[in-house]
Write a protein that holds these residues in place. Structure first.
Motif, short mmCIF file in Angstrom:
data_model
loop_
_atom_site.label_atom_id
_atom_site.label_comp_id
_atom_site.label_asym_id
_atom_site.label_seq_id
_atom_site.Cartn_x
_atom_site.Cartn_y
_atom_site.Cartn_z
N TYR A 1 0.84 -1.20 0.00
CA TYR A 1 0.00 0.00 0.00
C TYR A 1 0.87 1.25 0.00
N GLU A 2 0.84 1.98 -1.09
CA GLU A 2 1.57 3.24 -1.22
C GLU A 2 0.65 4.28 -1.83
N LEU A 3 0.95 5.54 -1.59
CA LEU A 3 0.07 6.63 -2.02
C LEU A 3 0.86 7.62 -2.87
N PRO A 4 1.11 7.27 -4.13
CA PRO A 4 1.93 8.14 -4.99
C PRO A 4 1.26 9.44 -5.36
N TYR A 5 -0.06 9.56 -5.14
CA TYR A 5 -0.78 10.77 -5.51
C TYR A 5 -1.36 11.48 -4.29
N GLY A 6 -0.76 11.21 -3.12
CA GLY A 6 -1.25 11.83 -1.90
C GLY A 6 -2.23 10.93 -1.19
N PRO A 7 -2.73 11.34 -0.01
CA PRO A 7 -3.66 10.52 0.76
C PRO A 7 -4.84 10.05 -0.09
N ALA A 8 -5.27 8.82 0.15
CA ALA A 8 -6.39 8.26 -0.60
C ALA A 8 -7.60 9.16 -0.50
N SER A 9 -8.20 9.48 -1.65
CA SER A 9 -9.31 10.43 -1.69
C SER A 9 -9.85 10.45 -3.12
N GLY A 10 -10.94 11.18 -3.31
CA GLY A 10 -11.45 11.37 -4.65
C GLY A 10 -10.46 12.11 -5.53
N ALA A 11 -9.78 13.10 -4.97
CA ALA A 11 -8.80 13.86 -5.74
C ALA A 11 -7.61 12.99 -6.14
N ALA A 12 -7.12 12.16 -5.21
CA ALA A 12 -6.01 11.27 -5.53
C ALA A 12 -6.44 10.22 -6.55
N ALA A 13 -7.67 9.74 -6.42
CA ALA A 13 -8.20 8.77 -7.38
C ALA A 13 -8.21 9.37 -8.79
#
Length: 352
Positions: free
Chosen positions: A35-47
């Motif tokens: 589990y890694e978050l290359p686009y920032g914290p999991a969210s609609g925006a990161a999605a």
């Protein structure tokens, strides 16, 4: 094609094969990436950022295979059954190249909470376990057989959603205003529940089971009698093909619980709510805590992994079901558990 069968019927269905899903040799699939978050914290925006990166690596013809209108009727045709029984729309993990698969998992991590991503990891690992079973070829048990579909055009200023699923998994996430709006309906299951794959030990869905049992054992004898769920059903009542179904309320009302018992109930509910990112999970838990007195808890069974057990947690905006079938389809599972669970907010299925 919309298909729903009971666990018992699934044993009889092993001779049925709806289609030949693509199978590719990707030994690195399980375990899936950490589990890694290359686009920032999991969210609609990161999605959104993650799906844009994924779509940039896919050609137009391939996009047409898994991108649909927001209101497409295909969206409700999901299933928890194996690929050898039910055909699916979308693009499978097995059809992606290495870079596309890497971007897909980055998208899932960016779109889900850590609990949700780990649920995906566990379900796919269980499928890998089953892939060597004598029924695997016929039922097409393989970790490559999980499909992604996107509904609407991913955009910060427009509603859109996505679906990821296959055997024992059906995630339906709706995003609006660049925020996760709902994860209803979502199915998470497994067979087996306790197993080892590629040197890693897994206990899929067990936390859900044990959280419900913790509520039941916190009740006194009179409360347990009131919470009795009756006969264990053959399958969850609100699973695929049952959109709009509202079962009758059963069990013990949270209004009859002590503070400690209510806390245990909220902990159990959070096992499902935390599949989605915190941006909606925390709001959802606050909403459910505020209306907890309208929620009921029902239970029948034990904490044993292969004992028939059923739990239902239900309120005006919540239906959670957990079923331990007490039997296995795959002979290799050797009594190590078989679970179906559902989460719904019947007022917001598919973001409606």
């Amino acid at each position: 094609m919309k298909v729903l069968v009971t666990t018992a019927a699934l044993f009889l269905a092993t001779s049925v094969c709806a289609h030949e899903a693509p199978i590719h040799e990707h030994t690195e699939l399980v375990p899936i990436p950490a589990y890694e978050l290359p686009y920032g914290p999991a969210s609609g925006a990161a999605a959104l950022r993650a799906v844009e990166a994924f779509l940039a690596r896919v050609d137009a013809d391939t996009k047409a295979q898994f991108m649909f209108a927001l209101d497409s009727p295909i969206r409700t045709k999901w299933s928890n059954l194996p690929a050898g029984i039910v055909d699916r729309s979308g693009i499978s993990v097995g059809e992606l190249d290495d870079e596309q698969r890497k971007l897909l998992f980055a998208f899932l991590a960016s779109s889900l909470g850590q609990e949700g991503y780990e649920s995906v990891a566990e379900v796919m690992a269980a499928e890998t376990f089953l892939s060597t079973d004598r029924r695997a070829k016929r039922l097409q048990w393989a970790p490559e057989n999980y499909w992604l579909s996107i509904y609407g055009t991913p955009d910060a200023n427009a509603p859109w959603g996505w679906q990821f699923g296959g055997h024992h998994l059906g995630l339906n996430i709706s995003i609006e205003g660049n925020r996760v709006e709902t994860m209803s309906p979502t199915f998470v299951g497994t067979e087996p529940a306790i197993f080892t794959v590629n040197g890693m030990d897994y206990e899929a869905v067990r936390d859900m089971h044990l959280s419900g049992y913790a509520v039941y054992t916190a009740l006194d004898e009179e409360q347990q009698a009131a919470a009795h769920a009756g006969k264990v059903p053959e399958d969850v009542l609100t699973g695929p093909g049952n959109d709009g179904r509202i079962p009758p309320m059963i069990g013990l009302s949270a209004s009859e619980m002590t503070g400690t018992q209510r806390a245990a109930l909220l902990t159990a509910i959070n096992e499902w709510v935390s599949i989605q990112p915190d941006e909606n999970a925390k709001l959802r838990m606050a909403e459910l805590a505020e209306g907890l007195e309208e929620i009921s808890f029902a239970w029948v069974g034990t904490d044993e992994v292969n004992t028939p057990t059923y739990m239902r947690i239900q309120g005006p905006t919540l239906i959670i079901e957990m079923l331990s079938t007490g039997g296995n389809v795959g002979s290799s599972a050797q009594g190590a558990g078989h679970y179906h669970t559902m989460y719904r907010n019947p007022t917001k299925d598919y973001g409606k």
